[in-house]
Design an enzyme around this catalytic site. Sequence first.
Site, mmCIF file in Angstrom:
data_model
loop_
_atom_site.group_PDB
_atom_site.id
_atom_site.type_symbol
_atom_site.label_atom_id
_atom_site.label_comp_id
_atom_site.label_asym_id
_atom_site.label_seq_id
_atom_site.Cartn_x
_atom_site.Cartn_y
_atom_site.Cartn_z
ATOM 1 N N LYS A 1 -18.436 41.016 -50.928
ATOM 2 C CA LYS A 1 -17.122 41.593 -50.618
ATOM 3 C C LYS A 1 -16.797 42.827 -51.443
ATOM 4 O O LYS A 1 -15.979 43.647 -51.041
ATOM 5 C CB LYS A 1 -16.022 40.535 -50.756
ATOM 6 N N LYS B 1 -14.337 35.072 -40.772
ATOM 7 C CA LYS B 1 -13.021 35.591 -40.370
ATOM 8 C C LYS B 1 -12.975 37.104 -40.479
ATOM 9 O O LYS B 1 -12.265 37.764 -39.755
ATOM 10 C CB LYS B 1 -11.964 35.070 -41.350
ATOM 11 N N LYS C 1 -23.396 34.401 -41.462
ATOM 12 C CA LYS C 1 -22.475 33.313 -41.121
ATOM 13 C C LYS C 1 -21.301 33.827 -40.268
ATOM 14 O O LYS C 1 -20.893 34.984 -40.404
ATOM 15 C CB LYS C 1 -21.979 32.599 -42.396
HETATM 16 P P1 ATP Z 1 -14.513 34.986 -44.775
HETATM 17 O O1 ATP Z 1 -15.799 34.737 -44.075
HETATM 18 O O2 ATP Z 1 -13.781 36.162 -44.283
HETATM 19 O O3 ATP Z 1 -14.633 34.915 -46.262
HETATM 20 P P2 ATP Z 1 -14.000 32.366 -43.978
HETATM 21 O O4 ATP Z 1 -14.243 32.359 -42.532
HETATM 22 O O5 ATP Z 1 -15.066 31.887 -44.909
HETATM 23 O O6 ATP Z 1 -13.558 33.789 -44.397
HETATM 24 P P3 ATP Z 1 -12.115 30.669 -45.407
HETATM 25 O O7 ATP Z 1 -10.677 30.449 -45.228
HETATM 26 O O8 ATP Z 1 -12.478 31.362 -46.648
HETATM 27 O O9 ATP Z 1 -12.664 31.519 -44.193
HETATM 28 O O10 ATP Z 1 -12.904 29.302 -45.270
HETATM 29 C C1 ATP Z 1 -12.331 28.061 -44.969
HETATM 30 C C2 ATP Z 1 -13.419 27.017 -44.952
HETATM 31 O O11 ATP Z 1 -14.330 27.233 -43.869
HETATM 32 C C3 ATP Z 1 -14.283 26.994 -46.218
HETATM 33 O O12 ATP Z 1 -14.492 25.653 -46.621
HETATM 34 C C4 ATP Z 1 -15.593 27.603 -45.783
HETATM 35 O O13 ATP Z 1 -16.694 27.101 -46.521
HETATM 36 C C5 ATP Z 1 -15.673 27.164 -44.335
HETATM 37 N N1 ATP Z 1 -16.467 28.091 -43.538
HETATM 38 C C6 ATP Z 1 -16.240 29.415 -43.393
HETATM 39 N N2 ATP Z 1 -17.138 29.981 -42.571
HETATM 40 C C7 ATP Z 1 -17.977 28.975 -42.183
HETATM 41 C C8 ATP Z 1 -19.133 28.925 -41.321
HETATM 42 N N3 ATP Z 1 -19.575 30.008 -40.708
HETATM 43 N N4 ATP Z 1 -19.739 27.734 -41.140
HETATM 44 C C9 ATP Z 1 -19.290 26.621 -41.768
HETATM 45 N N5 ATP Z 1 -18.215 26.611 -42.584
HETATM 46 C C10 ATP Z 1 -17.557 27.766 -42.805
#
Ligand code: ATP
Length: 326
Positions: A113, A196, A193
């Site tokens: 990031k 968001k 992955k």
């Molecule tokens: P960003 O990718 O922008 O950092 P994010 O999608 O990871 O955001 P968070 O709110 O930080 O969103 O994550 C919430 C939960 O979802 C966390 O426990 C994270 O580990 C899980 N998570 C996020 N992306 C994935 C994914 N692609 N597969 C499985 N779990 C995920």
Amino acid sequence: MDRKRVFSGLQPTGNVHIGNYLGALRNWVRLQEDYDCIYCIVDLHAMTVDYDVAAFAEERRNAARVLIACGVDPARSLFYYQSEVPQHTELAWILGTMTGVGQLSRMTQYKDKAKGSEARLGLLAYPVLMAADILLYRAHAVPVGDDQKQHLELTRDLAIRFNSRFGDEFPVPDPIIPEHGDRIMSLQSPTAKMSKSDPDEASRILVLDPPDVIRSKVKRAVTDSGSGVRHDWEEKPGVSNLLEIMSLFSGTPIPALESEFGSSGYGKFKEAVAEAVIVGLAPIRAAYEALDDAAVEAGMRRHAAVARDKAEEYQQRVRVRVGLAG
Ligand code: ATP
Ligand code: LTN
């Protein structure tokens, strides 16, 4: 006997996607059966990257509604906005005094990031605030996706370091990571992955996406050369990701899906994937529509007040330990 405690958090900026749901939220919901759960919309964490001020309040509210629609149950769990409980940041400061900058700068998420912009303190300190969230309530277990493993390691280190310096105060928390769905990949680049913050909307399916949007995103999902539907992350990451997603939503094991779709073309397979996702998400969309925004917000305020009382009691014990109280 007292139930063990679970804590987890989700960032409110951007919309909740099926990676969040399959990797973390499904466990949040299940764990409510057996644990004393505290769940948080971590709005302070979301401020560590550029965000739109005008949209922020709306995104926070929306995230609360989506989580309740997914099954976070305010009748059983404490559920609030992180910024409304100031003890999180107080404990983060104290833990920050015990954290090496070297360890923080080696975090994968920080390196990703911080790329391409001036590194900011908030982003570097992000995992310390996360450790404070968890340790503040003496949580024993933390349901998260695979990408948070490294942050959990730091949390465990900090608990151990604090306990040996100031006396036994914090349980050392365990991550709860699902065996399948721990890392759902982007539909557009299946070696990264699903996220968001990916600027490409087609890379993720949102839990609130309507059926036609889901069909179109799955149809456009990157598949691999050749035509067989086979689970093989090396050779066929795109197809493997779709198989995982379909299996998790339908409950059908991957080998059974391979036999069913193995020799059919990608087109037919993708139609079936989309239908499984649509059916799996339908109850969430329905629950979301039925929620009253004002009632949800009133609940969030009430829960923050309860959380503040609880947090204050715990935090006072930390103040005594570190020499900040009478
Ligand atoms: P960003 O990718 O922008 O950092 P994010 O999608 O990871 O955001 P968070 O709110 O930080 O969103 O994550 C919430 C939960 O979802 C966390 O426990 C994270 O580990 C899980 N998570 C996020 N992306 C994935 C994914 N692609 N597969 C499985 N779990 C995920
Ligand atoms: N860093 C987490 C969000 C988060 C969190 C937490 C998760 C903040 N505080 C405490 C579990 C426990 C992420 O998902 N990106």
